[in-house]
Design an enzyme around this catalytic site. Structure first.
Site, PDB file in Angstrom:
ATOM      1  N   ARG A  15      -9.912  29.820  11.431  1.00 58.82           N
ATOM      2  CA  ARG A  15      -8.582  30.232  11.862  1.00 58.82           C
ATOM      3  C   ARG A  15      -8.666  30.832  13.254  1.00 58.82           C
ATOM      4  NH1 ARG A  15      -6.206  33.007   6.279  1.00 58.82           N
ATOM      5  NH2 ARG A  15      -6.379  31.117   5.001  1.00 58.82           N
ATOM      6  N   ARG A  23     -11.866  40.315  10.033  1.00 60.86           N
ATOM      7  CA  ARG A  23     -10.999  39.239  10.522  1.00 60.86           C
ATOM      8  C   ARG A  23     -11.812  38.375  11.477  1.00 60.86           C
ATOM      9  NH1 ARG A  23      -5.433  39.030  10.420  1.00 60.86           N
ATOM     10  NH2 ARG A  23      -5.349  41.235   9.872  1.00 60.86           N
ATOM     11  N   GLU A  64      -6.130  43.163   1.819  1.00 54.24           N
ATOM     12  CA  GLU A  64      -5.992  41.871   1.144  1.00 54.24           C
ATOM     13  C   GLU A  64      -7.340  41.164   1.006  1.00 54.24           C
ATOM     14  OE1 GLU A  64      -4.501  37.361   2.033  1.00 54.24           O
ATOM     15  OE2 GLU A  64      -3.657  38.964   3.288  1.00 54.24           O
ATOM     16  N   SER A  74      -4.783  35.816  -1.858  1.00 59.97           N
ATOM     17  CA  SER A  74      -3.357  35.521  -1.859  1.00 59.97           C
ATOM     18  C   SER A  74      -3.151  34.319  -2.759  1.00 59.97           C
ATOM     19  CB  SER A  74      -2.871  35.233  -0.438  1.00 59.97           C
ATOM     20  OG  SER A  74      -1.470  35.182  -0.375  1.00 59.97           O
ATOM     21  N   ARG A  91     -14.870  39.136   2.857  1.00 61.92           N
ATOM     22  CA  ARG A  91     -14.165  40.379   2.513  1.00 61.92           C
ATOM     23  C   ARG A  91     -14.702  40.975   1.224  1.00 61.92           C
ATOM     24  NH1 ARG A  91      -7.966  40.635   4.672  1.00 61.92           N
ATOM     25  NH2 ARG A  91      -8.439  39.989   6.815  1.00 61.92           N
TER      26      ARG A  91
END
Length: 429
Positions: free
Chosen positions: A262, A277, A349, A352, A391
């Site tokens: 990403r 991130r 988070e 999801s 994560r």
């Protein structure tokens, strides 16, 4: 993508649901193009009928020796042929415009999704596990003595730039163990089928799941036109692309462990420290293809599969339902799982999980044959992280940190680590 017939039948409801997402009414523009498209199709069909009728009369006029009528009819056939071509071209252009517009319109939220503008309006459903009461001030993952130089951002920056990391030694092995543990859990206990998929895909695959056309800047494209996947949702969901499946094959529950890419466009200045991130990361993704009637039950099931990973690792977490303003483009309803990070003193988070209804299946033309033998219908699709491996590594390190600088690792990982139970100075002991 949306069903144009549903928009025609109830444009006010369509716009009302878009308003819940903070969008202005779109039905007037959509229906204007649709009406013009249908008019062009009708005109082409009428002209074609006139052309066919005149063509039949040409021979009769010739046989009668009526040269004037013959020439008139032959000219009419030519005019109608030109008119048909013009109307068909206009209809095709309008059809493309309508499809392009509908491709940019997000999915409509389910009625039970809370209204809201952004993440501040998300609603907590429950919490599981109690955050540990540390006798010292907990550190963030990249500050831990147990991690040391085995989480190497300097070398990664030399190789690739910012938002990359090189994992070494014991830290790398814990990361690998987490991915293997997740796959084994999902396959052996949750009944998902394991897949290994490409990480390079064509435009059509990204269009099917909704990354294109609106969100091209969020992904990376190669010079020859392939896209690096942002998640295996793209590859697994597109199994349905252009296919018509038997109802007996559903639900199809799958998982895959892949690298994900990403660009993190728009995230400048956010989470720049550590590996929270990254531009490249690993994830175990879950995807389900099912009938629309079973999609909500599958959503709950998939979310529990993701929660089971956290529970077996002993990580405190909470489940929240995203509000209309924070949901992803293709989602009807989304649960986020947020894991407790003591170094940040906050929940972040880690998964999801979304149900998309028939939205993605319409984009990729994925259908199934009903068991009763009716005509093929569009599938429902769901996707969710089970989990984001990096994560999860962060959460394991931060929640297991000890005052002496070591990290105690979750018991469920011990068999994947050759019986080692702790991380000390970047090495397993």
């Amino acid at each position: 993508m949306h069903d144009i017939r549903a928009i025609r039948e109830n444009p006010a409801e369509f716009d009302a649901q878009l308003a819940r997402r903070g969008l202005s009414p779109l039905s007037p523009e959509i229906l204007r193009i649709d009406e013009a498209r249908r008019a062009a199709i009708h005109a082409a069909e009428t002209a074609k009928a006139d052309q066919n009728a005149a063509s039949k009369q040409v021979g009769a006029a010739k046989a009668k020796g009526d040269e004037a009528e013959f020439e008139r009819l032959r000219a009419l056939v030519g005019e109608k042929k030109t008119e048909v071509a013009q109307m068909q071209a206009e209809a095709a252009e309008l059809d493309a415009r309508l499809r392009d517009l509908l491709m940019t319109v997000p999915n409509l939220p389910l009625a039970e999704v809370p209204d809201g503008a952004d993440e501040d309006d998300n609603v907590e459903i429950h919490r599981r596990g109690t955050p540990r009461d540390f006798s010292f001030t907990p550190k963030e993952h990249y500050e831990l003595p147990a991690v040391g130089a085995q989480m190497d951002f300097e070398t990664a920056a030399k190789l690739s730039g910012s938002r990359f990391v090189v994992l070494k030694g014991g830290v790398a092995r814990v990361h690998r163990a987490l991915a293997q543990f997740m796959l084994d859990l999902h396959v052996d206990e949750h009944g998902l089928s394991e897949n290994i998929t490409p990480v390079l895909v064509r435009d059509e695959a990204m269009l099917g799941t909704g990354q294109l056309p609106k969100f091209a800047e969020d992904s990376y494209q190669t010079t020859n036109g392939w896209w690096l996947i942002p998640t295996a949702e793209v590859t697994l969901t597109n199994y349905a692309g252009g296919e018509t499946m038997d109802a007996s094959a559903l639900p199809m529950r799958m998982c895959a462990h892949t690298n994900c890419f990403r660009s993190e466009a728009g995230s400048a200045g956010k989470d720049t420290a550590g590996m929270l991130r990254q531009h490249q990361f690993e994830k175990v993704e879950m995807v389900t293809l099912c009938t629309p009637e079973t999609a909500l039950d599958e959503h709950e099931r998939m979310t529990k599969c993701a929660e089971a990973v956290l529970e077996k690792l002993g990580l405190p977490y909470r489940r929240i339902v995203l509000c209309t303003g924070d949901m992803g483009f293709g989602a009807q309803k989304t649960y986020d799982l947020e894991v407790w990070l003591p170094g940040q003193d906050s929940y972040r988070e880690i998964s999801s999980v979304s149900t998309c209804g028939t939205f993605q299946a319409r984009r990729m033309n994925g259908r199934y044959k009903p068991a009763d033998g009716g005509k093929p219908e569009f599938l429902a699709t769901l996707n969710g992280s089970g989990l984001a491996v990096g994560r999860c590594l962060i959460a394991v390190l931060e929640n297991g940190q000890e005052e002496d600088g070591s990290v105690t690792l979750p018991e469920v990982l011990h068999p994947y680590l050759g019986g080692k139970t702790r991380l000390v100075d970047g090495q397993l002991v």
